[in-house]
Design a protein around this motif. Sequence first.
Motif, PDB file in Angstrom:
ATOM      1  N   PRO A  41       0.752  -1.175   0.083  1.00  0.00           N
ATOM      2  CA  PRO A  41      -0.029  -0.030   0.055  1.00  0.00           C
ATOM      3  C   PRO A  41       0.735   1.241   0.033  1.00  0.00           C
ATOM      4  N   GLY A  42       0.625   2.064  -0.970  1.00  0.00           N
ATOM      5  CA  GLY A  42       1.019   3.504  -0.873  1.00  0.00           C
ATOM      6  C   GLY A  42       2.495   3.386  -1.568  1.00  0.00           C
ATOM      7  N   LYS A  43       3.050   2.091  -2.028  1.00  0.00           N
ATOM      8  CA  LYS A  43       4.354   2.033  -2.737  1.00  0.00           C
ATOM      9  C   LYS A  43       4.092   1.520  -4.111  1.00  0.00           C
ATOM     10  N   GLU A  44       5.159   1.826  -4.848  1.00  0.00           N
ATOM     11  CA  GLU A  44       5.259   1.367  -6.352  1.00  0.00           C
ATOM     12  C   GLU A  44       5.390  -0.073  -6.478  1.00  0.00           C
ATOM     13  N   ARG A  45       4.979  -0.617  -7.524  1.00  0.00           N
ATOM     14  CA  ARG A  45       5.060  -2.212  -7.702  1.00  0.00           C
ATOM     15  C   ARG A  45       6.680  -2.381  -8.128  1.00  0.00           C
ATOM     16  N   GLU A  46       7.324  -3.485  -7.272  1.00  0.00           N
ATOM     17  CA  GLU A  46       8.701  -3.730  -7.277  1.00  0.00           C
ATOM     18  C   GLU A  46       9.000  -5.174  -7.734  1.00  0.00           C
ATOM     19  N   PHE A  47      10.169  -5.347  -8.307  1.00  0.00           N
ATOM     20  CA  PHE A  47      10.576  -6.756  -8.677  1.00  0.00           C
ATOM     21  C   PHE A  47      10.715  -7.626  -7.648  1.00  0.00           C
ATOM     22  N   VAL A  48      10.350  -8.868  -7.793  1.00  0.00           N
ATOM     23  CA  VAL A  48      10.920  -9.834  -6.900  1.00  0.00           C
ATOM     24  C   VAL A  48      11.728 -10.880  -7.233  1.00  0.00           C
ATOM     25  N   ALA A  49      11.252 -11.581  -8.155  1.00  0.00           N
ATOM     26  CA  ALA A  49      12.040 -12.758  -8.906  1.00  0.00           C
ATOM     27  C   ALA A  49      11.521 -12.873 -10.362  1.00  0.00           C
ATOM     28  N   THR A  50      12.515 -13.536 -11.103  1.00  0.00           N
ATOM     29  CA  THR A  50      12.364 -13.809 -12.428  1.00  0.00           C
ATOM     30  C   THR A  50      12.871 -15.034 -12.857  1.00  0.00           C
ATOM     31  N   ILE A  51      12.504 -15.876 -14.043  1.00  0.00           N
ATOM     32  CA  ILE A  51      12.936 -16.815 -14.310  1.00  0.00           C
ATOM     33  C   ILE A  51      12.726 -17.013 -15.738  1.00  0.00           C
ATOM     34  N   SER A  52      13.672 -17.485 -16.631  1.00  0.00           N
ATOM     35  CA  SER A  52      13.386 -17.947 -18.009  1.00  0.00           C
ATOM     36  C   SER A  52      12.648 -19.236 -18.095  1.00  0.00           C
ATOM     37  N   CYS A  96       2.041 -11.995 -10.844  1.00  0.00           N
ATOM     38  CA  CYS A  96       2.703 -12.916 -11.776  1.00  0.00           C
ATOM     39  C   CYS A  96       2.612 -12.291 -12.949  1.00  0.00           C
ATOM     40  N   ALA A  97       3.961 -12.159 -13.739  1.00  0.00           N
ATOM     41  CA  ALA A  97       3.915 -11.457 -15.095  1.00  0.00           C
ATOM     42  C   ALA A  97       4.738 -12.295 -16.022  1.00  0.00           C
ATOM     43  N   ALA A  98       4.496 -11.945 -17.213  1.00  0.00           N
ATOM     44  CA  ALA A  98       5.093 -12.522 -18.382  1.00  0.00           C
ATOM     45  C   ALA A  98       5.557 -11.497 -19.387  1.00  0.00           C
ATOM     46  N   GLY A  99       6.918 -12.068 -20.070  1.00  0.00           N
ATOM     47  CA  GLY A  99       7.438 -10.813 -20.795  1.00  0.00           C
ATOM     48  C   GLY A  99       8.208 -11.270 -21.875  1.00  0.00           C
ATOM     49  N   ASN A 100       8.038 -11.045 -22.901  1.00  0.00           N
ATOM     50  CA  ASN A 100       8.930 -11.528 -24.179  1.00  0.00           C
ATOM     51  C   ASN A 100      10.289 -10.715 -24.286  1.00  0.00           C
ATOM     52  N   THR A 101      11.003 -11.068 -23.445  1.00  0.00           N
ATOM     53  CA  THR A 101      12.308  -9.987 -23.016  1.00  0.00           C
ATOM     54  C   THR A 101      13.542 -10.968 -22.717  1.00  0.00           C
ATOM     55  N   VAL A 103      16.233  -8.562 -21.775  1.00  0.00           N
ATOM     56  CA  VAL A 103      17.042  -7.547 -21.259  1.00  0.00           C
ATOM     57  C   VAL A 103      16.103  -6.992 -20.242  1.00  0.00           C
ATOM     58  N   GLU A 104      16.984  -6.203 -19.340  1.00  0.00           N
ATOM     59  CA  GLU A 104      16.099  -5.575 -18.195  1.00  0.00           C
ATOM     60  C   GLU A 104      15.024  -6.459 -17.569  1.00  0.00           C
ATOM     61  N   VAL A 105      15.407  -7.644 -17.259  1.00  0.00           N
ATOM     62  CA  VAL A 105      14.467  -8.536 -16.785  1.00  0.00           C
ATOM     63  C   VAL A 105      13.753  -8.230 -15.400  1.00  0.00           C
ATOM     64  N   THR A 106      14.398  -7.219 -14.819  1.00  0.00           N
ATOM     65  CA  THR A 106      13.695  -6.692 -13.295  1.00  0.00           C
ATOM     66  C   THR A 106      12.659  -5.689 -13.618  1.00  0.00           C
ATOM     67  N   ASN A 107      12.702  -5.148 -14.884  1.00  0.00           N
ATOM     68  CA  ASN A 107      11.852  -3.810 -14.896  1.00  0.00           C
ATOM     69  C   ASN A 107      10.474  -4.205 -15.370  1.00  0.00           C
ATOM     70  N   THR A 108       9.649  -3.423 -14.558  1.00  0.00           N
ATOM     71  CA  THR A 108       8.058  -3.967 -14.694  1.00  0.00           C
ATOM     72  C   THR A 108       7.608  -3.648 -16.131  1.00  0.00           C
ATOM     73  N   ASP A 109       8.272  -2.759 -16.803  1.00  0.00           N
ATOM     74  CA  ASP A 109       8.009  -2.340 -18.124  1.00  0.00           C
ATOM     75  C   ASP A 109       8.138  -3.342 -19.254  1.00  0.00           C
ATOM     76  N   ARG A 110       8.895  -4.244 -18.822  1.00  0.00           N
ATOM     77  CA  ARG A 110       9.272  -5.329 -19.876  1.00  0.00           C
ATOM     78  C   ARG A 110       8.363  -6.408 -19.714  1.00  0.00           C
ATOM     79  N   TYR A 111       7.530  -6.419 -19.117  1.00  0.00           N
ATOM     80  CA  TYR A 111       6.370  -7.550 -18.670  1.00  0.00           C
ATOM     81  C   TYR A 111       5.046  -6.847 -19.329  1.00  0.00           C
ATOM     82  N   ASP A 112       4.462  -7.685 -19.981  1.00  0.00           N
ATOM     83  CA  ASP A 112       3.115  -7.137 -20.873  1.00  0.00           C
ATOM     84  C   ASP A 112       1.799  -8.119 -20.442  1.00  0.00           C
ATOM     85  N   VAL A 113       2.187  -9.036 -19.793  1.00  0.00           N
ATOM     86  CA  VAL A 113       0.757  -9.873 -19.442  1.00  0.00           C
ATOM     87  C   VAL A 113       1.196  -9.866 -17.739  1.00  0.00           C
TER      88      VAL A 113
END
Length: 124
Positions: A41-52, A96-101, A103-113
């Motif tokens: 609450p009151g904070k921006e969405r932040e990266f936690v973990a990612t996997i190929s 949970c998010a999915a992105g066809n990327t 690069v920049e795999v910790t960046n929320t903008d790289r995930y589109d679903v």
Amino acid sequence: QVQLVESGGGLVQAGGSLRLSCAVSGRTFSRYRMGWFRQAPGKEREFVATISWRFGSTDYADSVKGRFTISRDNAKNTVYLQMNSLKPEDTAVYYCAAGNTIVEVTNTDRYDVWGQGTQVTVSS
């Protein structure tokens, strides 16, 4: 089109564990990178973990390294986030998010679903 459905959130005491699941469907998700993000609450969405999905390579936020583990089950088309040694500051809605990327795999903008999110609350 990739679709994501999270489950597994809940209320847990500090020091406890939870496992989040993300059911994945769609024709081309095998080439996607999957991520877990969280928003308190009151904070921006932040990266936690990612996997190929294809290669299984992982990356974690410093705040969760050594406590959280991301994994995938190809047979079940599911991505997991095992969360151990939970702290009150881990309280957030987890997405949970999915992105066809690749690069920049910790960046929320790289995930589109994105999934709908699941609430995790850690009491002190």
